[in-house]
Write a protein that holds these residues in place. Structure first.
Motif, PDB file in Angstrom:
ATOM      1  N   HIS A 169       0.813  -1.223   0.000  1.00  0.00           N
ATOM      2  CA  HIS A 169       0.000   0.000   0.000  1.00  0.00           C
ATOM      3  C   HIS A 169       0.842   1.266   0.000  1.00  0.00           C
ATOM      4  O   HIS A 169       2.061   1.221   0.016  1.00  0.00           O
ATOM      5  N   ASP A 173       5.964   3.616   5.156  1.00  0.00           N
ATOM      6  CA  ASP A 173       6.656   2.532   5.864  1.00  0.00           C
ATOM      7  C   ASP A 173       6.631   1.220   5.075  1.00  0.00           C
ATOM      8  O   ASP A 173       7.203   0.220   5.509  1.00  0.00           O
ATOM      9  N   HIS A 174       5.974   1.240   3.894  1.00  0.00           N
ATOM     10  CA  HIS A 174       5.894   0.029   3.068  1.00  0.00           C
ATOM     11  C   HIS A 174       6.601   0.168   1.722  1.00  0.00           C
ATOM     12  O   HIS A 174       6.586  -0.763   0.928  1.00  0.00           O
ATOM     13  N   ILE A 239       1.744  -0.574  16.243  1.00  0.00           N
ATOM     14  CA  ILE A 239       1.962  -1.480  15.108  1.00  0.00           C
ATOM     15  C   ILE A 239       3.430  -1.830  14.964  1.00  0.00           C
ATOM     16  O   ILE A 239       3.801  -2.621  14.096  1.00  0.00           O
ATOM     17  N   GLU A 299      -2.102  -4.460   5.965  1.00  0.00           N
ATOM     18  CA  GLU A 299      -2.227  -3.754   7.250  1.00  0.00           C
ATOM     19  C   GLU A 299      -3.678  -3.615   7.697  1.00  0.00           C
ATOM     20  O   GLU A 299      -3.986  -2.879   8.621  1.00  0.00           O
ATOM     21  N   HIS A 344       2.835  -5.857   9.562  1.00  0.00           N
ATOM     22  CA  HIS A 344       3.283  -5.460  10.896  1.00  0.00           C
ATOM     23  C   HIS A 344       3.060  -6.661  11.827  1.00  0.00           C
ATOM     24  O   HIS A 344       2.184  -7.481  11.577  1.00  0.00           O
TER      25      HIS A 344
HETATM   26 ZN   LIG Z   1       2.337   0.341   7.954  1.00  0.00          ZN
END
Ligand SMILES: [Zn+2]
Length: 648
Positions: A169, A173-174, A239, A299, A344
Motif C-alpha cells: 500500500h 513505511d511500506h 503497530i 495492514e 506489521h
Molecule cells: Zn504500515
C-alpha cells in the motif's frame, strides 16, 4: 523541499539519534491503582502470541545499530530489550505485554518459501523464494534498514538477486526503503517487476502534500519523536516500535492491480490479490500465495486495532468498507490458508486460528462502526459515544482487538466525523470563543489562576487526570509563563500517558509533557527527492498557493508563464490581491514573466524561496519583469516549521 511530502509526516521519528528522556514524574498512587484495576480486567495472557512471535526464528544481526552512510544511527534493534518481566507502574499492563511480543527482531521462517524480517523498522519486510531470486513485499521505510534486512537474508540463506518488489500500500513505511533493495534501473529495464495497487503513486505522493507541515508536527507527538524508549518514555507505536530515521526513496511501479481476484505469475510464484483500497490506506491490496497456503493481510489486520483517523491527522477512513474487506478475507482466503501474515507484527499459524483471528478483527471494526452509527442516530454526540462505546469483553479475549494504535475512543469520534463532521448540533458549540479567549474567561470565572491550580491539584490527588489536564491546559493558555501550572500540567499529562493502553496516546501525553518542561525536540521537515519528483506539478502549484500571503502581495496582478524543460510541461501562474492560481497545460498569451528551466529550479524558487537572481545563475531563464517575480516570491510564507501545541 515539501514539508513531509507524501507520507513523510511519519518519517524522522524514533529511530535513534539524540534523544530526550520521557516522563519526569513517577507513577502516582492513583495511576498505580488504575494499572492494577486494568490488569485485573485483562484476558488470560495465553501462550499463543509468545509462541507465534518467536516461531521460526533463524538469525538476527550481531550489531544491533543500523547506521546511515555518515555513520549516524537510524535504528537500534535492541532499543526495547528492557521490556521483560512484570509491567512497571508507569506502563499500562496490556501495552507492556504487547511490547514483550513486539520487541523481537530478526529473520523468521513463515512457511516453506516465505520468510519475514521483523523488528528492523516500523513494518515487516516479507520475502518469497522465487525461481530465480527473492520476491520482496514491503521494503521498509528507510534505504538503510531495508539494506540491512536484505543483508541478513542473503548472509543467512545465500545470496540471490531480488526478482520482484511488491508494495502492499501507499504508506511510506511500506515502500520508502525500496532503493535499499533494488536500483531504479532494475525496474525501468524490466529486470525486476514492481507491483502495486492501482492509484498507488498518486496516493503515495499526495497524501500529505497539502497538510504536510501540520502533519509533521503532529506526528512528532503521535510517535514521541526523539524520545528515548523506557518505562517512563516511549513504548513503541502499537503497530511496531517507531519509524526509522533513514533515507526515504520511491521507485515507480511497473505493474498495478485493479481488482480482487487478479493474479500474476511472479518469478514462478502465482500471487492472487485482494483489493482493500479505501480502508487502512487509499490504495492497498492483500496477497494470497496459494502454493504456500499463506495470506498476507497487509495492514488491514495486525496485532492491534488500527486507526480510523490517525491522531497525527489524515483524511478519515471508512470503517464499514474495512469490515467488509475483512469479511471477504475471512471467507475467501482464510479457508485456504494455513498461515496469515501481516506487514506489521507476528504471524497467526493454523487455519482455524487464522480464520478466527480475521473474524475477530472484522467484528471489531463492524461493532465500532455499527454501534457508533446506532448511537449517533439516537442523538448521542461524538464525545458521548466515545465515552460509552467500549470493546466487548468477549471480543477483547482476542488481544489483537485491543487498541494499542487506534482506540475505541478516537475511532468512534472518527466514525461520527466520517458521517456528520465536527459539529455536535449543540448551538453553544457552533460559535464559541476561540481557545485562548475561552481559557481566559474560564479561569476568571473559576476564580483566578490560584483557584484553578488548587482545583487541578485536587483533581490530581483524586486521580482524575482528565479533569486536571483540562483545567490546567486552560490555565497555561491564559498564563503560558506560569511555571507551577506548566509543571502540574506536565505531571497530569504524564500520568495520563502512563495509564494509556494505546502506545500513541501514551506518546502524545508524554510528548506534550516534554514540551511543557521545555525539552521540545521539534523535527525539521524531511525531504525525499524521489517523492517530490513523483508529485504532479498541479499539486505542487496548489501547495505553493497555500503559503501565499495576499497582505504582502498587495493589490496588484501578475501572470507568469512556466516551461518545465525536463518534464516537457507548460504551466502558468496568475496572482492577484487574493489568490495564486496555477494551471498546468496552459500558456498565457502575454505573461509579465516567462520562466524556462528544469522543474527543480522553479520549485527551489517557490518552496525554498531562493532569490530569483540565484536561480538565474543556476540556469533558470527569466524573461520580463524579474522584480515583480521576486515580489511574488517574497509574498510566499516560508515552509512551515514546528508550532506550539501545549501553549498558545
Ligand atoms: Zn504500515
Amino acid at each position: 523541499m515539501m514539508a513531509a511530502a507524501g507520507g513523510l509526516a511519519m518519517v524522522a521519528a524514533t529511530g535513534a539519534g539524540a534523544q530526550t528522556p520521557g516522563g519526569n514524574s513517577s507513577a502516582s498512587p492513583a495511576t498505580i491503582a488504575a494499572q492494577q484495576s486494568a490488569a485485573a480486567g485483562l484476558p488470560e495472557d495465553g501462550t499463543r502470541d509468545a509462541a507465534f512471535s518467536t516461531r521460526g526464528f533463524i538469525a538476527t544481526l550481531p550489531d544491533p545499530v543500523i547506521r546511515n552512510a555518515a555513520g549516524n544511527p537510524v535504528w537500534n534493534l535492541d532499543a526495547y530489550a528492557f521490556v521483560d518481566g512484570a509491567a512497571p507502574d508507569s506502563v499500562h499492563p496490556s501495552l507492556w505485554r504487547h511490547m514483550r511480543h513486539l520487541k523481537h527482531h530478526g529473520l523468521y521462517q513463515v512457511s516453506d518459501n516465505i520468510l519475514q524480517v521483523r523488528g528492523f523498522d516500523l513494518a515487516n519486510l516479507t520475502i518469497i523464494r522465487g525461481e530465480s531470486g527473492w520476491i520482496v513485499i514491503d521494503p521498509l521505510t528507510s534505504v538503510e534498514t531495508a539494506k540491512a534486512a536484505m543483508a541478513l537474508v542473503n548472509a543467512t540463506l545465500g545470496t540471490r538477486p531480488v526478482s520482484a518488489v511488491i508494495y502492499s500500500h501507499s504508506h511510506a513505511d511500506h515502500f520508502g526503503g525500496v532503493r535499499g533493495v533494488i536500483d531504479p534501473d532494475d525496474a525501468t529495464s524490466g529486470r525486476v517487476a514492481v507491483i502495486a495497487p492501482e492509484g498507488f503513486m498518486e496516493e503515495a505522493t499526495s497524501e500529505n502534500v497539502m497538510a504536510g507541515g501540520a502533519m509533521l508536527r503532529r506526528a512528532a507527538y503521535q510517535f514521541a519523536t526523539g524520545m528515548a524508549p523506557g518505562p517512563q518514555g516511549q513504548m513503541g507505536s502499537g503497530i511496531g516500535m517507531g519509524v526509522s530515521g533513514g533515507t526515504l526513496s520511491l521507485i515507480t511501479p511497473t505493474d498495478t492491480i485493479a481488482a480482487t481476484g487478479e493474479t500474476r505469475m511472479v518469478d514462478g510464484v502465482r500471487l492472487e490479490f485482494q483489493i482493500v483500497s479505501g480502508s487502512e490506506a487509499p490504495a492497498e491490496f492483500n496477497v494470497f500465495i496459494a502454493a504456500e497456503k499463506t495470506f498476507l493481510a497487509a495492514e488491514i489486520a495486525t496485532c492491534t486495532m488500527h486507526n480510523i483517523l490517525t491522531p497525527r491527522g489524515a483524511k478519515v477512513r471508512d470503517a464499514r468498507a474495512w469490515g467488509h474487506y475483512l469479511d471477504e478475507a475471512a471467507r475467501r482466503y482464510a479457508p485456504q490458508s494455513d498461515t496469515v501474515i501481516s506487514s506489521h507484527c507476528w504471524p497467526i499459524f493454523g487455519r482455524a486460528e487464522g480464520t478466527q483471528w480475521l473474524e475477530a478483527q472484522r467484528d471489531n471494526y463492524r461493532y465500532l462502526h455499527d454501534q457508533t452509527v446506532r448511537r449517533m442516530n439516537r442523538g448521542e454526540t461524538m464525545a458521548e459515544i466515545a465515552e460509552s462505546l467500549t470493546l466487548p469483553a468477549d471480543l477483547g479475549q482476542e488481544w489483537s482487538t485491543h487498541g494499542y494504535y487506534g482506540t475505541y475512543s478516537h475511532n468512534a469520534k472518527a466514525i461520527y466525523q466520517f458521517y456528520l463532521g465536527w459539529y455536535d448540533a449543540v448551538p453553544a458549540n457552533l460559535n464559541p470563543h476561540p481557545p485562548v479567549e475561552r481559557a481566559a474567561k474560564l479561569v476568571d470565572a473559576l476564580g483566578g489562576a490560584e483557584r484553578v491550580l488548587a482545583l487541578a491539584r485536587n483533581a490530581m490527588a483524586g486521580g482524575d487526570y482528565r479533569w486536571s489536564s483540562d483545567l490546567l491546559q486552560n490555565l497555561v493558555f491564559t498564563e503560558p509563563d506560569n511555571a507551577a501550572a506548566r509543571a502540574a500540567l506536565a505531571e497530569s499529562y504524564e500520568q495520563q500517558g502512563y495509564s494509556s493502553e494505546s502506545a500513541i496516546w501514551r506518546n502524545q501525553f508524554l510528548a506534550a509533557a516534554r514540551d511543557l518542561r521545555g525539552a521540545s525536540a521539534r523535527s525539521a521537515a524531511t525531504q525525499s527527492t524521489d517523492l517530490i519528483a513523483a508529485v504532479a506539478t498541479q499539486e505542487l502549484l496548489d501547495s505553493a498557493a497555500t503559503r501565499f500571503a495576499p497582505e504582502r502581495f498587495g493589490d496588484r496582478s501578475l501572470t507568469i508563464g512556466l516551461e518545465l524543460t525536463d518534464r516537457k510541461e507548460q504551466a502558468m501562474l496568475e496572482a492577484n490581491g487574493r489568490v495564486l492560481i496555477g494551471r498546468v497545460g496552459e500558456t498565457p498569451a502575454a505573461p509579465d514573466v516567462a520562466m524556462r528551466g528544469p522543474r527543480a529550479l522553479v520549485l527551489a524558487l517557490l518552496f525554498l524561496k531562493q532569490p530569483v537572481s540565484t536561480m538565474q545563475a543556476a540556469g533558470l531563464q527569466v524573461e520580463g519583469d524579474a522584480a515583480a517575480l521576486q515580489h511574488l516570491i517574497d509574498a510566499l510564507d516560508p515552509m512551515p516549521q514546528g508550532f506550539a501545541i501545549v501553549e498558545p
